[in-house]
Each structure stands twice: as C-alpha cells, then as structure tokens.
Design a protein around this motif. Structure first.
Motif, PDB file in Angstrom:
ATOM      1  N   GLN A   1       6.236 -18.350 -30.371  1.00 47.22           N
ATOM      2  CA  GLN A   1       6.023 -18.714 -31.788  1.00 47.22           C
ATOM      3  C   GLN A   1       6.844 -19.939 -32.177  1.00 47.22           C
ATOM      4  O   GLN A   1       7.540 -19.959 -33.193  1.00 47.22           O
ATOM      5  CB  GLN A   1       6.384 -17.526 -32.699  1.00 47.22           C
ATOM      6  CG  GLN A   1       5.574 -16.289 -32.438  1.00 47.22           C
ATOM      7  CD  GLN A   1       4.136 -16.424 -32.925  1.00 47.22           C
ATOM      8  OE1 GLN A   1       3.881 -16.917 -34.011  1.00 47.22           O
ATOM      9  NE2 GLN A   1       3.183 -16.004 -32.109  1.00 47.22           N
ATOM     10  N   LEU A   2       6.731 -20.947 -31.328  1.00 45.59           N
ATOM     11  CA  LEU A   2       7.393 -22.220 -31.630  1.00 45.59           C
ATOM     12  C   LEU A   2       6.402 -23.341 -31.331  1.00 45.59           C
ATOM     13  O   LEU A   2       5.508 -23.182 -30.501  1.00 45.59           O
ATOM     14  CB  LEU A   2       8.634 -22.403 -30.748  1.00 45.59           C
ATOM     15  CG  LEU A   2       9.895 -21.640 -31.142  1.00 45.59           C
ATOM     16  CD1 LEU A   2      10.959 -21.789 -30.065  1.00 45.59           C
ATOM     17  CD2 LEU A   2      10.436 -22.113 -32.494  1.00 45.59           C
ATOM     18  N   PRO A   3       6.576 -24.487 -31.985  1.00 49.10           N
ATOM     19  CA  PRO A   3       5.672 -25.607 -31.718  1.00 49.10           C
ATOM     20  C   PRO A   3       5.974 -26.269 -30.373  1.00 49.10           C
ATOM     21  O   PRO A   3       7.104 -26.212 -29.890  1.00 49.10           O
ATOM     22  CB  PRO A   3       5.967 -26.566 -32.874  1.00 49.10           C
ATOM     23  CG  PRO A   3       7.339 -26.223 -33.340  1.00 49.10           C
ATOM     24  CD  PRO A   3       7.554 -24.768 -33.051  1.00 49.10           C
ATOM     25  N   VAL A   4       4.942 -26.894 -29.819  1.00 44.52           N
ATOM     26  CA  VAL A   4       5.070 -27.534 -28.503  1.00 44.52           C
ATOM     27  C   VAL A   4       4.627 -28.997 -28.585  1.00 44.52           C
ATOM     28  O   VAL A   4       3.571 -29.297 -29.133  1.00 44.52           O
ATOM     29  CB  VAL A   4       4.211 -26.807 -27.444  1.00 44.52           C
ATOM     30  CG1 VAL A   4       4.322 -27.521 -26.096  1.00 44.52           C
ATOM     31  CG2 VAL A   4       4.634 -25.346 -27.297  1.00 44.52           C
ATOM     32  N   MET A   5       5.448 -29.866 -28.009  1.00 40.94           N
ATOM     33  CA  MET A   5       5.136 -31.290 -27.934  1.00 40.94           C
ATOM     34  C   MET A   5       4.808 -31.637 -26.488  1.00 40.94           C
ATOM     35  O   MET A   5       5.566 -31.283 -25.586  1.00 40.94           O
ATOM     36  CB  MET A   5       6.375 -32.074 -28.393  1.00 40.94           C
ATOM     37  CG  MET A   5       6.192 -33.553 -28.558  1.00 40.94           C
ATOM     38  SD  MET A   5       7.780 -34.389 -28.914  1.00 40.94           S
ATOM     39  CE  MET A   5       8.392 -33.482 -30.328  1.00 40.94           C
ATOM     40  N   VAL A   6       3.670 -32.292 -26.298  1.00 37.40           N
ATOM     41  CA  VAL A   6       3.282 -32.719 -24.957  1.00 37.40           C
ATOM     42  C   VAL A   6       3.348 -34.245 -24.938  1.00 37.40           C
ATOM     43  O   VAL A   6       2.580 -34.905 -25.642  1.00 37.40           O
ATOM     44  CB  VAL A   6       1.860 -32.231 -24.606  1.00 37.40           C
ATOM     45  CG1 VAL A   6       1.449 -32.736 -23.224  1.00 37.40           C
ATOM     46  CG2 VAL A   6       1.781 -30.701 -24.679  1.00 37.40           C
ATOM     47  N   SER A   7       4.276 -34.789 -24.166  1.00 39.35           N
ATOM     48  CA  SER A   7       4.485 -36.242 -24.169  1.00 39.35           C
ATOM     49  C   SER A   7       4.009 -36.872 -22.865  1.00 39.35           C
ATOM     50  O   SER A   7       4.023 -36.231 -21.808  1.00 39.35           O
ATOM     51  CB  SER A   7       5.973 -36.562 -24.346  1.00 39.35           C
ATOM     52  OG  SER A   7       6.395 -36.260 -25.650  1.00 39.35           O
ATOM     53  N   TYR A   8       3.603 -38.117 -22.962  1.00 41.80           N
ATOM     54  CA  TYR A   8       3.319 -38.911 -21.756  1.00 41.80           C
ATOM     55  C   TYR A   8       3.440 -40.389 -22.087  1.00 41.80           C
ATOM     56  O   TYR A   8       3.345 -40.785 -23.244  1.00 41.80           O
ATOM     57  CB  TYR A   8       1.952 -38.572 -21.163  1.00 41.80           C
ATOM     58  CG  TYR A   8       0.776 -38.648 -22.112  1.00 41.80           C
ATOM     59  CD1 TYR A   8       0.128 -39.855 -22.350  1.00 41.80           C
ATOM     60  CD2 TYR A   8       0.297 -37.511 -22.752  1.00 41.80           C
ATOM     61  CE1 TYR A   8      -0.965 -39.922 -23.211  1.00 41.80           C
ATOM     62  CE2 TYR A   8      -0.783 -37.566 -23.610  1.00 41.80           C
ATOM     63  CZ  TYR A   8      -1.415 -38.775 -23.834  1.00 41.80           C
ATOM     64  OH  TYR A   8      -2.478 -38.842 -24.680  1.00 41.80           O
TER      65      TYR A   8
ATOM     66  N   ALA B   1      17.189 -16.480 -33.014  1.00 39.12           N
ATOM     67  CA  ALA B   1      15.839 -16.050 -32.630  1.00 39.12           C
ATOM     68  C   ALA B   1      15.074 -17.211 -31.989  1.00 39.12           C
ATOM     69  O   ALA B   1      14.289 -17.010 -31.050  1.00 39.12           O
ATOM     70  CB  ALA B   1      15.088 -15.523 -33.850  1.00 39.12           C
ATOM     71  N   MET B   2      15.305 -18.421 -32.477  1.00 39.45           N
ATOM     72  CA  MET B   2      14.650 -19.582 -31.860  1.00 39.45           C
ATOM     73  C   MET B   2      15.160 -19.794 -30.444  1.00 39.45           C
ATOM     74  O   MET B   2      14.395 -20.102 -29.525  1.00 39.45           O
ATOM     75  CB  MET B   2      14.923 -20.846 -32.692  1.00 39.45           C
ATOM     76  CG  MET B   2      14.227 -20.858 -34.032  1.00 39.45           C
ATOM     77  SD  MET B   2      14.866 -22.170 -35.100  1.00 39.45           S
ATOM     78  CE  MET B   2      14.056 -23.606 -34.397  1.00 39.45           C
ATOM     79  N   GLN B   3      16.456 -19.643 -30.269  1.00 41.49           N
ATOM     80  CA  GLN B   3      17.048 -19.799 -28.938  1.00 41.49           C
ATOM     81  C   GLN B   3      16.468 -18.743 -27.986  1.00 41.49           C
ATOM     82  O   GLN B   3      16.084 -19.052 -26.861  1.00 41.49           O
ATOM     83  CB  GLN B   3      18.575 -19.662 -29.042  1.00 41.49           C
ATOM     84  CG  GLN B   3      19.311 -19.684 -27.719  1.00 41.49           C
ATOM     85  CD  GLN B   3      19.301 -21.056 -27.045  1.00 41.49           C
ATOM     86  OE1 GLN B   3      18.945 -22.048 -27.660  1.00 41.49           O
ATOM     87  NE2 GLN B   3      19.647 -21.091 -25.769  1.00 41.49           N
ATOM     88  N   ASP B   4      16.372 -17.509 -28.466  1.00 44.33           N
ATOM     89  CA  ASP B   4      15.795 -16.443 -27.629  1.00 44.33           C
ATOM     90  C   ASP B   4      14.364 -16.793 -27.238  1.00 44.33           C
ATOM     91  O   ASP B   4      13.936 -16.561 -26.107  1.00 44.33           O
ATOM     92  CB  ASP B   4      15.812 -15.104 -28.377  1.00 44.33           C
ATOM     93  CG  ASP B   4      17.234 -14.564 -28.571  1.00 44.33           C
ATOM     94  OD1 ASP B   4      18.160 -15.075 -27.896  1.00 44.33           O
ATOM     95  OD2 ASP B   4      17.417 -13.660 -29.402  1.00 44.33           O
ATOM     96  N   ALA B   5      13.630 -17.342 -28.198  1.00 43.99           N
ATOM     97  CA  ALA B   5      12.227 -17.685 -27.935  1.00 43.99           C
ATOM     98  C   ALA B   5      12.128 -18.786 -26.882  1.00 43.99           C
ATOM     99  O   ALA B   5      11.278 -18.739 -25.983  1.00 43.99           O
ATOM    100  CB  ALA B   5      11.548 -18.128 -29.231  1.00 43.99           C
ATOM    101  N   GLN B   6      13.012 -19.774 -26.970  1.00 43.40           N
ATOM    102  CA  GLN B   6      12.985 -20.850 -25.957  1.00 43.40           C
ATOM    103  C   GLN B   6      13.369 -20.285 -24.587  1.00 43.40           C
ATOM    104  O   GLN B   6      12.809 -20.685 -23.565  1.00 43.40           O
ATOM    105  CB  GLN B   6      13.950 -21.972 -26.366  1.00 43.40           C
ATOM    106  CG  GLN B   6      13.436 -22.788 -27.546  1.00 43.40           C
ATOM    107  CD  GLN B   6      13.146 -24.253 -27.177  1.00 43.40           C
ATOM    108  OE1 GLN B   6      13.294 -24.663 -26.034  1.00 43.40           O
ATOM    109  NE2 GLN B   6      12.718 -25.025 -28.162  1.00 43.40           N
ATOM    110  N   GLU B   7      14.310 -19.373 -24.581  1.00 44.58           N
ATOM    111  CA  GLU B   7      14.694 -18.789 -23.287  1.00 44.58           C
ATOM    112  C   GLU B   7      13.554 -17.955 -22.706  1.00 44.58           C
ATOM    113  O   GLU B   7      13.313 -17.957 -21.506  1.00 44.58           O
ATOM    114  CB  GLU B   7      15.991 -17.982 -23.423  1.00 44.58           C
ATOM    115  CG  GLU B   7      17.175 -18.938 -23.420  1.00 44.58           C
ATOM    116  CD  GLU B   7      18.510 -18.291 -23.765  1.00 44.58           C
ATOM    117  OE1 GLU B   7      18.594 -17.038 -23.773  1.00 44.58           O
ATOM    118  OE2 GLU B   7      19.461 -19.052 -24.038  1.00 44.58           O
TER     119      GLU B   7
END
Ligand code: TPP
Ligand code: SF4
Lengths: 385, 301
Positions: free
Chosen positions: A159-166, A222-228
C-alpha cells in the motif's frame, strides 16, 4: 503473447493502458512527453477505458492521482526532472496516505542550464518520500516492471506508491522488441485493487487530519514495515512473472557473471546495461569481474549488497551526485555494509547530464581499480568530450 | 427555504475545535444541510483542517480528504474522475478552502479544474486572512487592514476573485455570507443541481482575525452587505443577478451605508481611526466600493 518493437516511452504507455488504471492524470515534459501522447492516442482510439485528466501541472497530476486513488481508483502518471521536483510535496502526501499510485519517471538532469538528458538526480532527490523506486535497463524491463509495480503497490501489506524510472532518451526514445502478454493474462496477474481505505459516503472517515506526536511515529513505522515487506515480495513477484511470461531481469538486483568474481561493479539503469558489455570484454581479458545491477533503490536491497560483498570488492557507478557528499548509491552501498563487511568499496561519478558513458569507459574505470591505480573517489572523464 | 424548514440533521458534529463565533463552522452547517450526506469534502490546509478535530476523531459526518494547501481543486478532480468510473455521479464533490488556499496558493489548481469543466463545487470561505497560521495577509485582505504581515495596514486592495472566476465562464458562481443562511442554502442547492464547475464564495467574518467580539459575526456580515463592500450575487449563464439587500442596492431601492460603519467596528481597521481619522485612506476605501458598484452598473447597461 506477441512482440512489438517500440520506444521505452510507448512501451510505458502500452503498459499503463494494459494495467487498466481508472484514472490517469499527467502533464508533458521532455523526455516523458511521448508517454502522455501515447495514452492520449489510446483514449482517442477508444482503447483506454479510464478517465484521462489533462491537468495544468505535475503538481496537480499527483494531486489528482491522490484524490482518485483515495476514492478507490487505480491510477497512473508519468513525469521527469522538473515535473518530478514540482510534485515533491505531493509525493510525500501520496506515500503517507498509503496510496498505491504507479508513476513512470524518465530520468533527466535538472537545470539550470536546461538539460534534457539522462541523469538520476531527479529521482534520487525523492529518496525519502516513501515511494518504492525501480530503475530499468531495457524496454522489456520497463513493461514488466510497470505491470509488476501495480501488483506490488496494491499488495495489502505494501500500500505504497511505486516509481519506475529509466534513462531519458537512452531508453525513452530507443526502440527495442518487447514481448507483450495477452490482456487477460495481465488482468490475472495484477488482480483487482482492493483499497485498504477509501472515501466512502456509506462509511465516512476523515483522512489526514491533525495527528499528535504520540501517534505520528507509528504511521512512519508502518511505512517502513511495508517497504521491508516489499523486499520479500519483489523476488516472489518477479519469479511468478518469469514462470508465467518467461521474461526476467533479476529480483532486487540483477547479477551478471558474478560467480568467482573478485570485483563486482554496481550500476543502475542504462549504465547497468552498458556495463554488461564492459564485463564481457573484461572477462575476455581474463579479469574476474561481474556486474550487480541494482533494480531497486527503495527499499534498499541491503542484504543483497552484503551478500555481494562476501564474494568481492565493489565498484559503484553513480549517474547522480548528492552535492557536498558523493553519489547516492555509493553512500548507500557503504552504509549497507557498515558493520557487516570489510569489503572495499570504490566509487565513480559518471554520465551526469547525459554525458556519454561507453562500455570502454566502464572498462577503464574497472581496470583502474583492479590495477591498483584508483586514487580515491573520482569524477570520471570530467573534462572529456 | 426558511431556517426552520432546513434539515435537522447535523453533519458538523459537536466537539469541534473552532473559536466561538467561527464563521467556518456556521457556514459549513448550512452548506451541509443543503448538500446532505452524499458528499465528499476536500479540505486544504486552513482553519477548517484544525477545526475538524484530531486524529483519530472527526467533527464531520461525511468522508473528508485533507490535502496540501495548494492542491484542493486538483485532488477534487481526481475524486470526481474516480467516482465517474464507479458510476457514482450522485455524490457531491466539494472543496472547502480558505481565501489563502483560493486567491493565492491554490489559484492555479482551481483555474485548471474550472477550465477542464470538472463537475464539482468549490467553496471559498473568505475570512480575508490566513487564520490558520495566525492572521497574515492574503490576496483577499482588504486595503488598510491590519494583519501580522501588514502591521500598518495593507497597502493594496484585494484581488477581484469574482471577476477571475467569472472569466472562466463556469456555469455557476455566487457570493454569500454566513449572515444570510437562507441565501447561502439556496445557492448551495442551486449549485448542487448544476453539472460542471460551480464556485461559491462565502464572506466569513472572523472574530479573532478581524478583531471584533465573537457575538458579532452575523452583524459583521450583514453590514458588509449593507455597506456594499460585499455584494451578494449569482452569476449564471453569463448573467449577473444580485440578491437580498444587494439587489435593492443595485436597483437603487436602498442606499448603501457608508463603508466606515463596517470598518469602525473592527479592530483591524483601528489605524484608520486612531490616533486620528485617516481621511485619505477612508476616502480611498469608500471610492473603491463606489467604483465597484459603478462597474456593476456599467456591465448591465
Ligand atoms: C505549501 C504550504 N505553505 C504554507 C503552509 C502553511 N499554512 C497552512 S494554512 C495557511 C493559511 C491558510 O489560510 P486560508 O486559506 O485563508 O484559510 P484560513 O486559515 O484563513 O482558514 C498557511 C499559510 C502550508 N500548509 N503549506
Ligand atoms: S480563526 Fe476565525 S476562521 Fe479560524 S477557527 Fe477561529 S473564528 Fe474560525
């Protein structure tokens, strides 16, 4: 499954169309523009069923995605450089609101002077916004990563946003063949979005009001847990994709000829692709060197880096600079190793503002380290053509 | 509709954190009575983002999306699009923003949403200052008013936001004040019935910001209308129609009271009267009001 040959940006537009976002809100900027145009064409041709909001700025693009996502929609946007920087406040907002927005960022240098060429400083500057960050090295990887990004972002434990870079132009405007699964296969892979919270007149909640110090740390935690959790999920998702569709670009890291390596080069994005050629050349010469291309910057693949350092010393290539310190990947690799490894870490800054970096250059950088001629952190080819 | 006939349901719940005599809560009560519970509210940083209470509580019985100061109209655009995809066009999407979030930092997002013909209602409650941060000037602060950033009185007149909004050719724009709840109620009901972008600006006399006693909020709004400094109007299909006392003023049936009557009751204008009367600035303010009405008349002719 079919193969189409197109530029990174049109492949992004294709992936966005096939992910079936309910709402796209975007604003043009070089070198991202052809994504916006590609989506507009799908809308015109009746091949996109969602709403396409032609906002008046990137700030509003992100704000509109936040509003739509908060109302339960799947959303997509794309930007680059100054557009990404203009979004900055809203990037934090999206992540803290736990909204699984997917965004493409075409890496471009920041002005002044105006530069439209590849440079990671735009996305690296968003490191602490809470967004997950992927970096791609081919058009196939762009397609696959965008689709996978929805699966990951919308996972109940992320439940976090994702950035796809190139890299701007190097990938955004270069055509390559890309395998495209069928629509129903994509639908099966991504699943439906199940919002964990939403604006709902039958269940009225106030989202984002004043929060006191006693409650704030737990939302960050909670954000840190989600990233982990994402660190665990990314390999599962890439593996499932490989089984279903056959393409694979590594999980958190793509390792290339790392077995028995004494040195491992760490590179990102298109420099990672170029580095493969350099590694092949060096291996030809009998050099024991491999490549670890970092696909993910947030969450940072700490453990994977520690594993690499068990085998070899590391050479880190950065197309970005945290002015006053050093390249961001160089810093983070060292931080990951602190206390767990005695491996040596060498670093180079190269290719800022789109300055050409060829496999020959990368070979030279590696050889300098391997031959014991490295004399400290270096800006490679600063004055060169 | 008379107040006694309005819905008894309260969507502004008791226990909110507003100052006594707060025009924001007064306005919201009436606005909600017109909108009902099928409403999603988008609130940028402003007094209302404080009034609404602390997490995990809320003072509002409809879904609320708090959003960054400059972003309300854009976020509302996203909500509108999402609801359309869900086939829920029966839900009112409403921005409730202060004058800072409207005249200044949020004007770009609002202008964009109007130009895109977004189906939403934008309500600005105009207390003519940044209250949230402790009374600083905004683009809506009147000439000569004291704020903490215009200590000797503001040197500029406010923006003509009505004209800016009308220049977007949206289907409905109106002004109101909390002092005339029936008029406000009717305007919100009207806005609710129209598709496309709607704008209502509510004059919101703020006791601590304007420096008057908290039992005088209603009186302060009424005087603003009677002196003509706050005209009540509706703008629909390219036509202006004045309402209430403003209509009588426009038609020449009653005289405007001198603007000084409104100014002298507010501590923020005390520098116009003490230590001695500042005739020059008082004259400029009266001329400003006269000129505004002159322009309205010319538009008609
Ligand atoms: C980008 C940004 N700048 C500044 C602020 C600080 N800030 C919060 S509310 C506010 C003023 C709000 O004024 P207004 O819109 O008139 O609403 P009011 O407080 O009067 O209700 C300011 C300056 C902020 N939240 N965000
Ligand atoms: S400062 Fe004014 S607008 Fe803000 S809560 Fe108090 S009375 Fe209401």
């Amino acid at each position: 499954m079919r193969v189409i040959i197109d530029t990174g940006n049109y492949i992004s537009a294709k992936a966005a169309q096939m992910a079936k976002p309910d709402v796209v809100a975007a604003y043009p900027i070089t070198p991202q523009t052809t994504i916006v145009e590609g989506i507009a064409k799908y809308v015109e041709d009746g091949e996109f069923s969602g709403e396409y909001i032609c906002v008046e700025s990137e700030h509003s693009a992100m704000s509109a995605c936040i509003g739509a996502s908060a109302a339960g929609a799947r959303t997509f946007t794309a930007t680059s450089a100054h557009g990404l920087l203009l979004m900055h406040e809203m990037l934090h907002w999206a992540a803290l609101a736990r909204l699984p927005i997917v965004m493409v960022n075409v890496n471009r240098a920041i002005g002044p002077g105006w530069s439209i060429w590849a440079d990671e400083n735009d996305s690296v500057a968003q490191r602490d916004t809470g967004w997950l960050q992927f970096y791609c090295s081919s058009n196939q990887e762009i397609f696959d990563t965008i689709i996978q990004a929805y699966r990951l972002a919308e996972h109940k434990d992320v439940q976090l946003p994702v950035m796809v870079s190139y890299d701007g132009f190097i990938l955004s405007h270069t055509s390559m063949p890309v395998q495209i699964p069928e629509q129903n296969e994509i639908d099966d892979f991504i699943l439906k979005r199940v919002p964990q919270w939403k604006l709902d007149v039958d269940n009225p909640v106030t989202h984002g009001n004043i929060i006191m110090p006693k409650d704030y740390p737990s939302i960050r935690r909670a954000m840190q847990d989600a990233q982990e959790k994402a660190l665990e999920l990314i390999p599962e998702i890439t593996e499932e994709w490989r089984k279903r569709f056959g393409t694979y670009h590594g999980d958190l890291v793509e390792c290339y000829r790392c077995d028995d390596a004494e040195f491992i080069l760490i590179a990102v994005g298109a420099l990672g692709a170029e580095s493969k050629v350099a590694i092949d050349e060096l291996r030809e010469k009998g050099r024991r060197v491999g490549l670890a291309r970092l696909r993910v910057f947030r969450p940072f693949p700490k453990q994977a880096v520690v594993e690499l350092a068990k085998k070899a010393d590391l050479i880190v290539l950065d197309r970005n600079i945290s002015v006053g310190m050093e390249g961001a990947f160089f810093s983070e690799v060292k931080a990951a190793l602190y206390g767990s490894s005695d491996a040596k870490v060498y670093g180079y800054i190269a290719g800022l503002g789109g300055k050409d970096v060829t496999y020959k250059d990368i070979e030279a950088m590696c050889e300098k380290v391997m031959d014991g001629k490295y004399k400290g952190y270096e800006w490679y080819d600063l004055e060169g053509e | 509709m008379a107040i006694k006939d309005m819905s008894l349901e309260e969507i502004v719940l008791s226990g909110n954190a507003a100052c006594p005599g707060c025009p924001s809560t007064m306005g919201l009560r009436i606005v909600f009575k017109a909108l009902g519970k099928k409403t999603i509210l988008v609130i940028p940083a402003c007094c209302t983002s404080v009034i609404e209470s602390l997490y995990p509580y809320t003072s509002f019985d409809v879904p609320v999306l708090n959003i960054a100061f400059e972003a309300a109209a854009a976020a509302a655009s996203g909500v509108v699009s999402a609801l359309r995809m869900q086939g829920r066009e029966d839900i009112n999407v409403v921005v409730w923003a202060g004058d800072g979030g409207t005249y200044d930092i949020g004007i770009q997002a609002m202008s964009g949403a109007f130009e895109r013909n977004t189906n939403f209602l934008y309500i600005c409650y105009n207390n003519q200052i940044y209250s949230n941060t402790g009374i600083q000037r905004s683009g809506a602060t009147p000439y000569a008013a004291w704020t903490t950033t215009t200590v000797g009185g503001k040197r500029e007149f406010s923006k003509d936001m009505g004209a800016i909004v009308r220049a977007h050719n949206i289907p409905y724009a109106a002004t109101a004040t909390v002092s005339y709840p029936e008029d406000l109620f009717r305007k919100v009901m009207k806005a609710k019935s129209i598709k496309g972008p709607k704008y209502i600006e509510i004059l919101a006399p703020c006791p601590p910001g304007w420096r008057f006693s908290m039992d005088k909020t209603v009186e302060m709004g009424k005087l603003a209308v009677e002196t003509g400094i706050w005209p009540l109007y509706e703008y629909e299909n390219d036509k202006m129609a004045f309402n209430g006392k403003s209509k009588l003023i426009f038609e020449g049936k009653i005289e405007r009271k001198p603007v000084e009557e409104w100014l002298k009751l507010q501590g923020r204008f005390s520098n116009l009267f003490k230590p001695q009367r500042d005739e020059e600035r008082l004259r400029r303010i009266q001329e400003y009001v006269d000129h505004m009405w002159e322009r309205f008349k010319q538009c008609r002719d």
